[in-house]
Design a protein around this motif. Structure first.
Motif, PDB file in Angstrom:
ATOM      1  N   ALA A  59       0.828  -1.205   0.000  1.00  0.00           N
ATOM      2  CA  ALA A  59       0.000   0.000   0.000  1.00  0.00           C
ATOM      3  C   ALA A  59       0.864   1.257   0.000  1.00  0.00           C
ATOM      4  O   ALA A  59       0.534   2.253  -0.656  1.00  0.00           O
ATOM      5  N   ALA A  60       1.992   1.225   0.713  1.00  0.00           N
ATOM      6  CA  ALA A  60       2.853   2.415   0.801  1.00  0.00           C
ATOM      7  C   ALA A  60       3.442   2.777  -0.550  1.00  0.00           C
ATOM      8  O   ALA A  60       3.426   3.949  -0.948  1.00  0.00           O
ATOM      9  N   VAL A  61       3.966   1.800  -1.284  1.00  0.00           N
ATOM     10  CA  VAL A  61       4.578   2.129  -2.576  1.00  0.00           C
ATOM     11  C   VAL A  61       3.529   2.559  -3.586  1.00  0.00           C
ATOM     12  O   VAL A  61       3.754   3.475  -4.398  1.00  0.00           O
ATOM     13  N   VAL A  62       2.338   1.967  -3.531  1.00  0.00           N
ATOM     14  CA  VAL A  62       1.270   2.369  -4.454  1.00  0.00           C
ATOM     15  C   VAL A  62       0.825   3.798  -4.156  1.00  0.00           C
ATOM     16  O   VAL A  62       0.627   4.614  -5.080  1.00  0.00           O
ATOM     17  N   LEU A  63       0.690   4.130  -2.887  1.00  0.00           N
ATOM     18  CA  LEU A  63       0.285   5.487  -2.525  1.00  0.00           C
ATOM     19  C   LEU A  63       1.373   6.506  -2.898  1.00  0.00           C
ATOM     20  O   LEU A  63       1.063   7.654  -3.245  1.00  0.00           O
ATOM     21  N   LEU A  92      16.071   5.996   5.618  1.00  0.00           N
ATOM     22  CA  LEU A  92      15.141   5.167   6.377  1.00  0.00           C
ATOM     23  C   LEU A  92      15.145   3.734   5.878  1.00  0.00           C
ATOM     24  O   LEU A  92      14.898   2.799   6.645  1.00  0.00           O
ATOM     25  N   MET A  93      15.423   3.555   4.591  1.00  0.00           N
ATOM     26  CA  MET A  93      15.558   2.202   4.068  1.00  0.00           C
ATOM     27  C   MET A  93      16.700   1.467   4.755  1.00  0.00           C
ATOM     28  O   MET A  93      16.599   0.282   5.115  1.00  0.00           O
ATOM     29  N   SER A 153      15.203 -12.379  -6.309  1.00  0.00           N
ATOM     30  CA  SER A 153      15.927 -13.508  -5.726  1.00  0.00           C
ATOM     31  C   SER A 153      16.061 -13.424  -4.215  1.00  0.00           C
ATOM     32  O   SER A 153      16.144 -14.469  -3.552  1.00  0.00           O
ATOM     33  N   ILE A 154      16.075 -12.216  -3.632  1.00  0.00           N
ATOM     34  CA  ILE A 154      16.338 -12.088  -2.193  1.00  0.00           C
ATOM     35  C   ILE A 154      15.062 -11.719  -1.424  1.00  0.00           C
ATOM     36  O   ILE A 154      14.364 -12.588  -0.936  1.00  0.00           O
ATOM     37  N   CYS A 155      14.770 -10.449  -1.336  1.00  0.00           N
ATOM     38  CA  CYS A 155      13.641 -10.055  -0.471  1.00  0.00           C
ATOM     39  C   CYS A 155      12.981  -8.777  -0.960  1.00  0.00           C
ATOM     40  O   CYS A 155      12.744  -7.852  -0.181  1.00  0.00           O
ATOM     41  N   GLY A 156      12.700  -8.709  -2.253  1.00  0.00           N
ATOM     42  CA  GLY A 156      11.882  -7.629  -2.772  1.00  0.00           C
ATOM     43  C   GLY A 156      12.500  -6.259  -2.621  1.00  0.00           C
ATOM     44  O   GLY A 156      13.693  -6.039  -2.862  1.00  0.00           O
ATOM     45  N   ALA A 157      11.668  -5.303  -2.198  1.00  0.00           N
ATOM     46  CA  ALA A 157      12.072  -3.903  -2.151  1.00  0.00           C
ATOM     47  C   ALA A 157      13.229  -3.662  -1.194  1.00  0.00           C
ATOM     48  O   ALA A 157      14.079  -2.791  -1.435  1.00  0.00           O
ATOM     49  N   SER A 158      13.295  -4.404  -0.096  1.00  0.00           N
ATOM     50  CA  SER A 158      14.391  -4.214   0.856  1.00  0.00           C
ATOM     51  C   SER A 158      15.734  -4.523   0.215  1.00  0.00           C
ATOM     52  O   SER A 158      16.715  -3.797   0.395  1.00  0.00           O
ATOM     53  N   ALA A 348       8.030   1.171   5.189  1.00  0.00           N
ATOM     54  CA  ALA A 348       6.861   1.760   4.534  1.00  0.00           C
ATOM     55  C   ALA A 348       7.140   3.205   4.123  1.00  0.00           C
ATOM     56  O   ALA A 348       6.795   3.625   3.008  1.00  0.00           O
ATOM     57  N   ALA A 349       7.774   3.979   5.013  1.00  0.00           N
ATOM     58  CA  ALA A 349       8.124   5.357   4.662  1.00  0.00           C
ATOM     59  C   ALA A 349       9.123   5.387   3.513  1.00  0.00           C
ATOM     60  O   ALA A 349       9.025   6.231   2.610  1.00  0.00           O
ATOM     61  N   ALA A 350      10.097   4.464   3.538  1.00  0.00           N
ATOM     62  CA  ALA A 350      11.082   4.418   2.455  1.00  0.00           C
ATOM     63  C   ALA A 350      10.425   4.063   1.128  1.00  0.00           C
ATOM     64  O   ALA A 350      10.730   4.655   0.087  1.00  0.00           O
ATOM     65  N   LEU A 351       9.509   3.114   1.147  1.00  0.00           N
ATOM     66  CA  LEU A 351       8.848   2.710  -0.091  1.00  0.00           C
ATOM     67  C   LEU A 351       7.902   3.793  -0.603  1.00  0.00           C
ATOM     68  O   LEU A 351       7.720   3.940  -1.815  1.00  0.00           O
ATOM     69  N   PHE A 352       7.303   4.538   0.293  1.00  0.00           N
ATOM     70  CA  PHE A 352       6.500   5.677  -0.153  1.00  0.00           C
ATOM     71  C   PHE A 352       7.391   6.686  -0.873  1.00  0.00           C
ATOM     72  O   PHE A 352       7.020   7.224  -1.922  1.00  0.00           O
ATOM     73  N   GLY A 353       8.583   6.935  -0.301  1.00  0.00           N
ATOM     74  CA  GLY A 353       9.510   7.848  -0.962  1.00  0.00           C
ATOM     75  C   GLY A 353       9.962   7.339  -2.317  1.00  0.00           C
ATOM     76  O   GLY A 353      10.037   8.096  -3.285  1.00  0.00           O
TER      77      GLY A 353
END
Length: 393
Positions: A59-63, A92-93, A153-158, A348-353
């Protein structure tokens, strides 16, 4: 004359103070963007509470993408909030990735058995190498092949955020890769449960398949919980083994960056040649633009090519330290729960950014190729994971 000169100097000395009083106190440049990111996290949390099937990070990245294109917020995202959103997407990431290490314990990994650990290693290697090679063959610009391969391969956005730190990737490449990996991981929540019985997987095997093939930890939980607690437990453990591979991957890439920079200096080429190439690939309109525009939107660019990347970044050392701390067993459950909440909010804040950096019209040039790579990578990791589960069951 002396008295007049003294009075003139006194008036000049009062002007800066009067100007400050007239303009008032100004917050730091990042405050507006961080405030917008906090509002985005609150909105994403509300969406997650209303629709539990939608993970908070998704939801954070979509928003963030929505905020970058709505007429009411588009100007803020591209203007006064840009510095704070960039700070959220980078700093923050890093903090979120450090706290991610508290979800992994050495005892949990050993409890899976060496056969399962070897299976995860094989799946990660096949997915990473295959996706990276295919992305380069398809001509995707910049670091998109590397970032997409890492995310799958690892863990998505992180993982994308961690690798972009050492590869000094363009912000738009990062945002595009995060959007693709998030979309495919979200689709997995709906698709994979439908395939459990046709593929002949019991609950435990289904959990291992989900943990080895779905990208984000939250998406793994949302997918595996449909088959019960046994599937969920195995899925999370297998997924955390993939998360543990983030540290050696980032360290290897940091070493490769240092070797490439040393080779560039030895041949007399500029150290930022790869960055310029990636910028031209995403912005072919003017070669001279890459010397000025990235510095206006990405504060890191001016000095980034002059510093030597560390062999092991500090946030990776923090990740390993948190894993070691969790393995000692001295942390109370309440502390781990609080850290998990903080980690999710930071990510979530990092993905929003990062989502706010996505510019959908500019993706039209590579959108079809990016989507094709995402589909192929999805097939590769799902197929390799399924074969690995069958071999180790």
């Amino acid at each position: 004359m002396t008295l007049t000169a003294a009075r003139g100097r006194a008036r000049q000395a009062r002007k800066p103070r009067q100007a400050r009083q007239a303009t008032g106190w100004r917050p730091p440049a990042t405050a507006y963007g961080l405030g917008l990111a906090a509002a985005g996290v609150a909105a994403a949390w509300t969406v997650h509470r209303l629709f539990p099937a939608v993970p908070l990070l998704t939801a954070a990245v979509v928003l963030g993408i929505v905020a970058a294109h709505l007429p009411g917020t588009r100007g803020l995202v591209r203007g006064v909030c840009r510095a704070g959103l960039f700070f959220a997407g980078k700093r923050l990431m890093r903090l979120g990735i450090v706290l991610l290490g508290l979800k992994l314990s050495l005892d949990d990994v050993l409890g899976l058995g060496w056969a399962t650990v070897a299976m995860v290693l094989g799946v990660v290697a096949a997915t990473f190498c295959g996706t990276w090679w295919l992305g380069r063959r398809m001509g995707l610009p910049g670091d998109q092949p590397l970032l997409i391969a890492t995310g799958y391969s690892i863990c998505g956005a992180s993982a994308i955020g961690a690798v972009s730190e050492v590869s000094d990737s363009d912000e738009r490449d990062v945002a595009t890769s995060v959007a693709l990996v998030t979309l495919c991981g979200t689709l997995a929540i709906a698709v994979l449960p439908l395939l459990q019985h046709p593929l002949g997987l019991d609950d435990a095997a289904f959990g291992r398949w989900v943990g080895a093939s779905v990208h984000d930890v939250g998406q793994v939980v949302a997918t595996a919980q449909t088959a019960g607690p046994a599937a969920l437990g195995d899925a999370v453990l297998v997924k955390l083994v993939r998360v543990a591979l983030l540290a050696p991957l980032v360290a290897a890439l940091a070493t490769a960056v240092r070797v490439r920079a040393r080779g560039a200096r030895a041949t007399g080429t500029e150290a930022d040649g790869s960055e310029a190439e990636g910028t031209r690939a995403t912005e072919p309109r003017a070669e001279g633009a890459q010397a000025t525009e990235p510095r206006a939107t990405e504060p890191r660019a001016e000095g980034a090519t002059r510093r030597r990347p560390p062999l092991v970044p500090l946030f990776v050392l923090g990740f390993l330290a948190m894993t070691a701390l969790r393995s000692t067993g001295i942390l109370a459950t309440a502390a781990l729960d609080a850290a998990a909440t903080a980690q999710e909010l930071l990510l979530a804040a990092a993905l929003f950014g990062l989502g706010s950096a996505v510019h959908l019209p500019s993706l039209s040039r590579t959108g079809a190729r990016v989507a094709a790579l995402g589909l192929c990578a999805w097939v590769v990791i799902a197929g390799a994971s399924y074969g690995g589960v069958l071999l180790t069951t």
